[in-house]
Design a protein around this motif. Structure first.
Motif, PDB file in Angstrom:
ATOM      1  N   LYS A   1       6.807 -10.483  -4.307  1.00 55.76           N
ATOM      2  CA  LYS A   1       6.093 -10.625  -5.582  1.00 55.76           C
ATOM      3  C   LYS A   1       5.801  -9.260  -6.183  1.00 55.76           C
ATOM      4  CE  LYS A   1       3.796 -12.664  -8.869  1.00 55.76           C
ATOM      5  NZ  LYS A   1       4.501 -13.444  -9.929  1.00 55.76           N
ATOM      6  N   PHE A   2       5.433  -8.302  -5.349  1.00 56.11           N
ATOM      7  CA  PHE A   2       5.192  -6.936  -5.839  1.00 56.11           C
ATOM      8  C   PHE A   2       6.458  -6.366  -6.467  1.00 56.11           C
ATOM      9  CE2 PHE A   2       6.075  -2.493  -4.692  1.00 56.11           C
ATOM     10  CZ  PHE A   2       5.199  -1.861  -5.561  1.00 56.11           C
ATOM     11  N   LYS A   3       7.597  -6.531  -5.811  1.00 62.92           N
ATOM     12  CA  LYS A   3       8.853  -6.018  -6.360  1.00 62.92           C
ATOM     13  C   LYS A   3       9.202  -6.708  -7.685  1.00 62.92           C
ATOM     14  CE  LYS A   3      12.407  -5.337  -3.826  1.00 62.92           C
ATOM     15  NZ  LYS A   3      13.518  -5.570  -2.873  1.00 62.92           N
ATOM     16  N   GLU A   4       8.932  -7.991  -7.753  1.00 60.59           N
ATOM     17  CA  GLU A   4       9.198  -8.730  -8.991  1.00 60.59           C
ATOM     18  C   GLU A   4       8.384  -8.158 -10.152  1.00 60.59           C
ATOM     19  OE1 GLU A   4       8.257 -13.175 -10.776  1.00 60.59           O
ATOM     20  OE2 GLU A   4       8.573 -12.961  -8.602  1.00 60.59           O
ATOM     21  N   LEU A   5       7.094  -7.895  -9.901  1.00 63.40           N
ATOM     22  CA  LEU A   5       6.240  -7.312 -10.941  1.00 63.40           C
ATOM     23  C   LEU A   5       6.687  -5.897 -11.295  1.00 63.40           C
ATOM     24  CD1 LEU A   5       2.747  -8.495  -9.624  1.00 63.40           C
ATOM     25  CD2 LEU A   5       4.014  -9.414 -11.588  1.00 63.40           C
ATOM     26  N   PHE A   6       7.058  -5.147 -10.277  1.00 57.76           N
ATOM     27  CA  PHE A   6       7.480  -3.754 -10.500  1.00 57.76           C
ATOM     28  C   PHE A   6       8.727  -3.703 -11.377  1.00 57.76           C
ATOM     29  CE2 PHE A   6      10.081  -0.097  -9.313  1.00 57.76           C
ATOM     30  CZ  PHE A   6       9.181   0.945  -9.474  1.00 57.76           C
ATOM     31  N   TYR A   7       9.741  -4.496 -11.026  1.00 55.62           N
ATOM     32  CA  TYR A   7      10.983  -4.473 -11.793  1.00 55.62           C
ATOM     33  C   TYR A   7      10.811  -5.085 -13.175  1.00 55.62           C
ATOM     34  CZ  TYR A   7      13.904  -2.699  -8.034  1.00 55.62           C
ATOM     35  OH  TYR A   7      14.478  -1.890  -7.083  1.00 55.62           O
TER      36      TYR A   7
ATOM     37  N   ILE B   1       0.839  -1.205   0.000  1.00 56.42           N
ATOM     38  CA  ILE B   1       0.000   0.000   0.000  1.00 56.42           C
ATOM     39  C   ILE B   1       0.873   1.255   0.000  1.00 56.42           C
ATOM     40  CG2 ILE B   1      -1.611   1.365   1.381  1.00 56.42           C
ATOM     41  CD1 ILE B   1      -2.926  -1.215   2.257  1.00 56.42           C
ATOM     42  N   LEU B   2       1.891   1.267   0.837  1.00 63.13           N
ATOM     43  CA  LEU B   2       2.766   2.434   0.929  1.00 63.13           C
ATOM     44  C   LEU B   2       3.604   2.604  -0.338  1.00 63.13           C
ATOM     45  CD1 LEU B   2       3.977   2.056   4.623  1.00 63.13           C
ATOM     46  CD2 LEU B   2       2.225   3.597   3.742  1.00 63.13           C
ATOM     47  N   ALA B   3       4.104   1.494  -0.896  1.00 63.74           N
ATOM     48  CA  ALA B   3       4.941   1.573  -2.094  1.00 63.74           C
ATOM     49  C   ALA B   3       4.168   2.098  -3.297  1.00 63.74           C
ATOM     50  CB  ALA B   3       5.530   0.197  -2.410  1.00 63.74           C
ATOM     51  N   THR B   4       2.858   1.816  -3.355  1.00 62.87           N
ATOM     52  CA  THR B   4       2.044   2.263  -4.489  1.00 62.87           C
ATOM     53  C   THR B   4       1.285   3.556  -4.195  1.00 62.87           C
ATOM     54  OG1 THR B   4       0.190   0.879  -3.714  1.00 62.87           O
ATOM     55  CG2 THR B   4       1.742  -0.101  -5.292  1.00 62.87           C
TER      56      THR B   4
ATOM     57  N   TRP C   1      -0.761  -0.115 -12.154  1.00 63.92           N
ATOM     58  CA  TRP C   1      -1.134  -0.770 -10.904  1.00 63.92           C
ATOM     59  C   TRP C   1      -2.609  -1.166 -10.900  1.00 63.92           C
ATOM     60  CZ3 TRP C   1       0.807  -3.685  -7.617  1.00 63.92           C
ATOM     61  CH2 TRP C   1       0.244  -3.898  -6.354  1.00 63.92           C
ATOM     62  N   LYS C   2      -3.444  -0.426 -11.566  1.00 62.31           N
ATOM     63  CA  LYS C   2      -4.858  -0.809 -11.676  1.00 62.31           C
ATOM     64  C   LYS C   2      -4.993  -2.118 -12.443  1.00 62.31           C
ATOM     65  CE  LYS C   2      -7.173   3.675 -11.315  1.00 62.31           C
ATOM     66  NZ  LYS C   2      -8.024   4.677 -12.008  1.00 62.31           N
TER      67      LYS C   2
END
Length: 326
Positions: free
Chosen positions: A180-186, A150-153, A164-165
């Motif tokens: 997993k979030f970092k993996e998707l982000f990168y 939540i904070l990162a996005t 992100w939507k």
């Protein structure tokens, strides 16, 4: 007769003792509250007439003053009792709900992270943003994965917000891990192919036409993509010195050696090796050499200009002395 009539109509006048009924009857037994209350209406001398004779009497002897004094006494005593009771009772702290705690953390994070992330094609911006996010998460001691996401996005905008939507429509974010979030982000903003490209840039980095400051900034920026080459101070310094221009690189080591040239053969190599291991010292020496080289180049240029003007005039004078054509 007039005196008795006056007494019957007005009633008996209260005496000083009547006023004192609101306090302790024994002056020696007066406590602090009685003393305070007794002084609420300070005595004031007011002339009145008794038996056609004017005599001073203190205010407070009338029935109205007596009732007022007793009323004030009761009010003050009640106030003191209430204050004492509240002082004895411990302060009750209302426990925050999970939603309130989360809102408080989000507000604190928003203040610490004023930079927005809009996405884009520059992977360095994405990596810088994620580094700032993780620094703030660590400083705020946030450990819950969902709250970290939540904070990162929270600071996403424009392209990043649209991306992100799409992610939230494909994944259950409530069950997603932070890794997993970092993996998707990168994967989106800093693919592995780009990371390998930046590693190669660092491996092949040389100063070239850059100043020492520009070279050092790029060295620092790219070094995070090749951590094995800067794993300790000695390797980091060696890589930095090896990328300097040919004119400066030999002088760096020479200056270190000059510092310890007076030591004996057993100590000199050891001390020199220790100096070369210090990265900040290598940068400092490179900046000093760059400034020294610029000064030498400026002097050399001035000398060439003077020398170029000098021989022509001297040659003309020599020719004239030899009788040649001027």
């Amino acid at each position: 007769m007039s005196q008795h009539k006056e007494i019957r109509e007005g009633g008996p006048r209260p005496t000083r003792g009547d006023v004192g009924e609101s306090f302790s009857s024994n002056p020696e037994e007066l406590n602090d509250e009685d003393t305070l209350l007794r002084d609420l209406i300070p005595p004031k001398v007011v002339p009145i007439r008794r038996d056609n004779v004017e005599a001073p009497v203190e205010v407070g002897e009338g029935s109205v003053a007596l009732k007022l004094n007793r009323l004030l006494q009761n009010v003050v005593r009640a106030t003191i009792a209430a204050q004492s009771q509240s002082a004895l009772q411990p302060t009750v702290q209302v426990e925050e709900t999970p939603a309130q705690k989360r809102l408080k953390i989000v507000k604190g994070f928003s203040q610490l992270m004023p930079v927005m992330f809009e996405g884009g094609a520059d992977p360095m911006i994405a990596d810088d943003y994620m580094e700032q996010v993780e620094t703030q998460l660590t400083s705020m001691d946030v450990t819950e994965d969902h709250l970290k996401i939540i904070l990162a996005t929270y600071k996403f905008a424009k392209d990043a917000k649209l991306w992100w939507k799409l992610v939230t429509s494909r994944y259950k974010v409530e069950e997603m891990s932070y890794d997993k979030f970092k993996e998707l982000f990168y994967e989106k903003y800093f693919p592995l192919s780009k990371r390998w490209e930046l590693q190669d840039q660092f491996h092949n980095l040389i100063q070239g036409s850059m100043s020492v400051v520009e070279y050092e900034n790029k060295f620092t920026s790219l070094s995070r993509f090749a951590p094995e080459m800067v794993k300790d101070e000695a390797n980091k310094t060696r890589k930095f010195v090896s990328g300097l221009n040919d004119r400066m690189r030999p002088l760096i080591t020479a200056q270190f050696i000059k510092v310890v040239s007076g030591l004996n053969d057993r100590m000199r190599p050891l001390i020199t090796a220790q100096f070369i291991k210090v990265y900040s010292e290598a940068v400092k020496r490179a900046l000093m050499l760059e400034a020294d080289n610029k000064e030498k180049d400026a002097r050399r240029e001035q000398y060439k200009q003077k020398r170029g003007a000098g021989p022509s005039s001297e040659g003309s004078s020599w020719k004239r002395n030899r009788g040649g054509p001027s």
